[in-house]
Design a protein around this motif. Structure first.
Motif, PDB file in Angstrom:
ATOM      1  N   ALA A 205       0.833  -1.204   0.000  1.00  0.00           N
ATOM      2  CA  ALA A 205       0.000   0.000   0.000  1.00  0.00           C
ATOM      3  C   ALA A 205       0.870   1.258   0.000  1.00  0.00           C
ATOM      4  O   ALA A 205       0.588   2.238  -0.720  1.00  0.00           O
ATOM      5  CB  ALA A 205      -0.930  -0.011   1.205  1.00  0.00           C
ATOM      6  N   SER A 206       1.960   1.222   0.785  1.00  0.00           N
ATOM      7  CA  SER A 206       2.868   2.377   0.819  1.00  0.00           C
ATOM      8  C   SER A 206       3.550   2.574  -0.527  1.00  0.00           C
ATOM      9  O   SER A 206       3.705   3.710  -1.013  1.00  0.00           O
ATOM     10  CB  SER A 206       3.927   2.173   1.908  1.00  0.00           C
ATOM     11  N   ALA A 207       3.940   1.460  -1.163  1.00  0.00           N
ATOM     12  CA  ALA A 207       4.594   1.552  -2.467  1.00  0.00           C
ATOM     13  C   ALA A 207       3.632   2.099  -3.513  1.00  0.00           C
ATOM     14  O   ALA A 207       4.028   2.882  -4.396  1.00  0.00           O
ATOM     15  CB  ALA A 207       5.120   0.173  -2.886  1.00  0.00           C
ATOM     16  N   GLU A 208       2.381   1.695  -3.425  1.00  0.00           N
ATOM     17  CA  GLU A 208       1.387   2.226  -4.364  1.00  0.00           C
ATOM     18  C   GLU A 208       1.205   3.722  -4.161  1.00  0.00           C
ATOM     19  O   GLU A 208       1.062   4.490  -5.134  1.00  0.00           O
ATOM     20  CB  GLU A 208       0.059   1.492  -4.165  1.00  0.00           C
ATOM     21  N   ALA A 209       1.204   4.151  -2.896  1.00  0.00           N
ATOM     22  CA  ALA A 209       1.077   5.587  -2.616  1.00  0.00           C
ATOM     23  C   ALA A 209       2.280   6.356  -3.163  1.00  0.00           C
ATOM     24  O   ALA A 209       2.133   7.465  -3.716  1.00  0.00           O
ATOM     25  CB  ALA A 209       0.948   5.806  -1.107  1.00  0.00           C
TER      26      ALA A 209
ATOM     27  N   GLN B  58       1.862   6.790  -6.854  1.00  0.00           N
ATOM     28  CA  GLN B  58       0.927   7.882  -7.158  1.00  0.00           C
ATOM     29  C   GLN B  58       1.578   9.238  -6.949  1.00  0.00           C
ATOM     30  O   GLN B  58       1.391  10.180  -7.757  1.00  0.00           O
ATOM     31  CB  GLN B  58      -0.319   7.746  -6.262  1.00  0.00           C
ATOM     32  N   GLU B  59       2.358   9.357  -5.888  1.00  0.00           N
ATOM     33  CA  GLU B  59       3.062  10.611  -5.628  1.00  0.00           C
ATOM     34  C   GLU B  59       4.075  10.890  -6.734  1.00  0.00           C
ATOM     35  O   GLU B  59       4.207  12.040  -7.209  1.00  0.00           O
ATOM     36  CB  GLU B  59       3.775  10.545  -4.282  1.00  0.00           C
ATOM     37  N   ALA B  60       4.812   9.849  -7.178  1.00  0.00           N
ATOM     38  CA  ALA B  60       5.809  10.041  -8.238  1.00  0.00           C
ATOM     39  C   ALA B  60       5.132  10.425  -9.546  1.00  0.00           C
ATOM     40  O   ALA B  60       5.671  11.250 -10.327  1.00  0.00           O
ATOM     41  CB  ALA B  60       6.619   8.753  -8.415  1.00  0.00           C
ATOM     42  N   ARG B  61       3.967   9.865  -9.836  1.00  0.00           N
ATOM     43  CA  ARG B  61       3.242  10.253 -11.054  1.00  0.00           C
ATOM     44  C   ARG B  61       2.793  11.714 -10.989  1.00  0.00           C
ATOM     45  O   ARG B  61       2.854  12.443 -11.990  1.00  0.00           O
ATOM     46  CB  ARG B  61       2.042   9.333 -11.234  1.00  0.00           C
ATOM     47  N   ALA B  62       2.352  12.127  -9.796  1.00  0.00           N
ATOM     48  CA  ALA B  62       1.955  13.534  -9.644  1.00  0.00           C
ATOM     49  C   ALA B  62       3.158  14.460  -9.848  1.00  0.00           C
ATOM     50  O   ALA B  62       3.063  15.519 -10.501  1.00  0.00           O
ATOM     51  CB  ALA B  62       1.339  13.742  -8.269  1.00  0.00           C
TER      52      ALA B  62
ATOM     53  N   GLY C  42      14.556  18.657 -13.356  1.00  0.00           N
ATOM     54  CA  GLY C  42      13.376  18.266 -12.572  1.00  0.00           C
ATOM     55  C   GLY C  42      12.545  17.213 -13.285  1.00  0.00           C
ATOM     56  O   GLY C  42      12.013  16.289 -12.667  1.00  0.00           O
ATOM     57  N   LEU C  43      12.425  17.334 -14.642  1.00  0.00           N
ATOM     58  CA  LEU C  43      11.675  16.336 -15.417  1.00  0.00           C
ATOM     59  C   LEU C  43      12.378  14.988 -15.377  1.00  0.00           C
ATOM     60  O   LEU C  43      11.733  13.948 -15.182  1.00  0.00           O
ATOM     61  CB  LEU C  43      11.527  16.827 -16.853  1.00  0.00           C
ATOM     62  N   ASP C  44      13.717  15.005 -15.538  1.00  0.00           N
ATOM     63  CA  ASP C  44      14.461  13.734 -15.494  1.00  0.00           C
ATOM     64  C   ASP C  44      14.353  13.081 -14.116  1.00  0.00           C
ATOM     65  O   ASP C  44      14.204  11.866 -14.002  1.00  0.00           O
ATOM     66  CB  ASP C  44      15.924  13.986 -15.840  1.00  0.00           C
ATOM     67  N   ASP C  45      14.458  13.896 -13.067  1.00  0.00           N
ATOM     68  CA  ASP C  45      14.337  13.344 -11.706  1.00  0.00           C
ATOM     69  C   ASP C  45      12.956  12.747 -11.468  1.00  0.00           C
ATOM     70  O   ASP C  45      12.819  11.712 -10.815  1.00  0.00           O
ATOM     71  CB  ASP C  45      14.621  14.447 -10.677  1.00  0.00           C
ATOM     72  N   ALA C  46      11.916  13.419 -11.985  1.00  0.00           N
ATOM     73  CA  ALA C  46      10.551  12.912 -11.789  1.00  0.00           C
ATOM     74  C   ALA C  46      10.361  11.587 -12.506  1.00  0.00           C
ATOM     75  O   ALA C  46       9.726  10.649 -11.979  1.00  0.00           O
ATOM     76  CB  ALA C  46       9.540  13.932 -12.292  1.00  0.00           C
ATOM     77  N   ARG C  47      10.911  11.470 -13.723  1.00  0.00           N
ATOM     78  CA  ARG C  47      10.815  10.193 -14.452  1.00  0.00           C
ATOM     79  C   ARG C  47      11.570   9.090 -13.718  1.00  0.00           C
ATOM     80  O   ARG C  47      11.092   7.967 -13.596  1.00  0.00           O
ATOM     81  CB  ARG C  47      11.373  10.368 -15.861  1.00  0.00           C
ATOM     82  N   SER C  48      12.763   9.423 -13.245  1.00  0.00           N
ATOM     83  CA  SER C  48      13.546   8.441 -12.497  1.00  0.00           C
ATOM     84  C   SER C  48      12.843   8.044 -11.192  1.00  0.00           C
ATOM     85  O   SER C  48      12.830   6.877 -10.808  1.00  0.00           O
ATOM     86  CB  SER C  48      14.933   9.011 -12.200  1.00  0.00           C
ATOM     87  N   GLY C  49      12.245   9.047 -10.530  1.00  0.00           N
ATOM     88  CA  GLY C  49      11.521   8.752  -9.294  1.00  0.00           C
ATOM     89  C   GLY C  49      10.346   7.824  -9.523  1.00  0.00           C
ATOM     90  O   GLY C  49      10.073   6.916  -8.724  1.00  0.00           O
ATOM     91  N   LEU C  50       9.611   8.032 -10.639  1.00  0.00           N
ATOM     92  CA  LEU C  50       8.476   7.159 -10.947  1.00  0.00           C
ATOM     93  C   LEU C  50       8.957   5.738 -11.236  1.00  0.00           C
ATOM     94  O   LEU C  50       8.361   4.766 -10.767  1.00  0.00           O
ATOM     95  CB  LEU C  50       7.693   7.708 -12.133  1.00  0.00           C
ATOM     96  N   ALA C  51      10.047   5.612 -12.013  1.00  0.00           N
ATOM     97  CA  ALA C  51      10.575   4.274 -12.320  1.00  0.00           C
ATOM     98  C   ALA C  51      11.004   3.554 -11.043  1.00  0.00           C
ATOM     99  O   ALA C  51      10.746   2.355 -10.853  1.00  0.00           O
ATOM    100  CB  ALA C  51      11.737   4.381 -13.301  1.00  0.00           C
ATOM    101  N   GLY C  52      11.668   4.293 -10.126  1.00  0.00           N
ATOM    102  CA  GLY C  52      12.080   3.685  -8.862  1.00  0.00           C
ATOM    103  C   GLY C  52      10.902   3.273  -8.011  1.00  0.00           C
ATOM    104  O   GLY C  52      10.896   2.196  -7.400  1.00  0.00           O
ATOM    105  N   ALA C  53       9.864   4.115  -7.954  1.00  0.00           N
ATOM    106  CA  ALA C  53       8.681   3.800  -7.173  1.00  0.00           C
ATOM    107  C   ALA C  53       7.956   2.572  -7.751  1.00  0.00           C
ATOM    108  O   ALA C  53       7.470   1.704  -7.003  1.00  0.00           O
ATOM    109  CB  ALA C  53       7.736   4.995  -7.124  1.00  0.00           C
TER     110      ALA C  53
END
Length: 338
Positions: free
Chosen positions: A105-109, A112-116, A148-159
């Motif tokens: 559940a935490s990973a799913e959250a 969602q945060e990384a997608r936002a 910031g865009l690259d970090d957000a993409r990387s963050g989503l992939a990691g999440a």
């Protein structure tokens, strides 16, 4: 007495003898009988399915028991401990599964945060990138938006990777989870082993061959006692093969036991055996899994005998039956048994 009269008397005697022989043969065919019969019943061998000392033995040899009556009890304490241990293991497994479910559940959250965050970074980049081409914003702001865009993409992939890992570790949820199923199976096994410590009669029966005493040690698979099933009384009658032609299932049968002179029992033919053991040239019997019938006379060729099973109808409790009693039977083969 003249010669003609003597010949007439002889002829008449022969004719009478022939008629009597024919009548006897017909009677023997329609009412086949034998003294080579005995009382039989199903015997249930009671064995221990778990090992341990006998702590309770409420029965005696030759006692009558009803289905469900306790025969003996093996010390249940080690098996009670095993049940409690299995329950604790199930609780522990449930807690671990709950923790893994919380992690999912935490990973799913976090996904969602990384997608936002990615949507926000994409919006920021779409706003900054055209302006940077016109020179309306500093290159530093353009580089910051790109980073910031690259970090957000990387963050989503990691999440998403963390979510995949958490789901893999959890597997199915609830009682469908493999670890939960294994713990439940272990508990059921422990409870089953515990149930085996109380051995009850599977049928209505007489106890026989009881050699147990309190404190005796029961080994797995060891015969403890035997039960003569009182709901399975029947007669096994050995009939010559020449008597079988008109015998059919359900034909009425009269049964007499030497133990109860003058008492007649009633029965119905259940069936005729389809095979008996054959002797080889050395007189030995092969293991064919069919009844063995010893020949009554071995120096002449006699008709083979086959077992006919007869079900007793309403046995008289005043005249109790015992497995192995000798019997005589006569079958009424005049009907088809229907």
């Amino acid at each position: 007495m003249n010669r003609a009269r003597r010949i007439g008397i002889i002829a008449l005697s022969i004719a009478v003898a022939a008629i009597l022989a024919a009548l006897y043969s017909r009677h023997a065919r329609l009412y086949p009988s034998t003294d080579d019969a005995y009382v039989d019943a199903d015997v249930v061998a009671v064995v221990a399915q778990v090992a341990g000392p006998i702590v309770n033995l409420p029965i005696e040899d030759n006692q009558a028991v009803r289905a469900g009556d306790l025969l003996f009890e093996i010390d249940p304490r080690p098996f009670l401990i095993a049940v409690e241990k299995a329950k604790a293991e199930l609780d522990k497994t449930g807690q671990n599964v709950s923790a893994l479910a919380d992690e999912v559940a935490s990973a799913e959250a976090r996904v969602q945060e990384a997608r936002a965050n990615l949507r926000l970074a994409q919006t920021q980049w779409k706003r900054i990138e055209p302006l940077s081409k016109l020179g309306a914003v500093p290159f530093q702001d353009r580089d910051k938006a790109r980073a910031g865009l690259d970090d957000a993409r990387s963050g989503l992939a990691g999440a998403q990777a963390q979510l995949t890992k958490a789901r893999h570790e959890l597997g199915e949820s609830g009682e469908d989870n493999a670890d939960v199923r294994a713990a439940l199976a272990q508990l059921e096994s422990a409870e089953l082993q515990l149930s085996y410590t109380r051995v009850v009669a599977p049928v209505n029966a007489y106890v026989t061959n009881l050699t147990l005493s309190p404190g005796s040690y029961a080994n797995v698979g060891s015969p403890m006692l035997s039960l003569v099933n009182t709901d399975s009384w029947h007669i096994v009658a050995y009939m010559k093969e020449t008597q079988l032609r008109d015998i059919r299932p359900a034909q009425p049968t009269r049964i007499f036991l030497p133990a109860y002179s003058g008492v007649r029992f009633e029965g119905l033919v259940q069936g005729i055996g389809w095979g008996v053991e054959q002797q080889n040239s050395e007189g030995e019997l092969g293991p064919d899994g069919v009844p063995s019938v010893s020949p009554t006379v071995d120096w002449v060729r006699m008709a083979q005998r086959f077992p006919v099973r007869i079900t007793l109808v309403d046995p008289d409790p005043v005249h109790p039956l015992r497995k192995g009693m000798r019997a005589s039977v006569r079958i009424d083969a005049t009907g088809d048994g229907s």
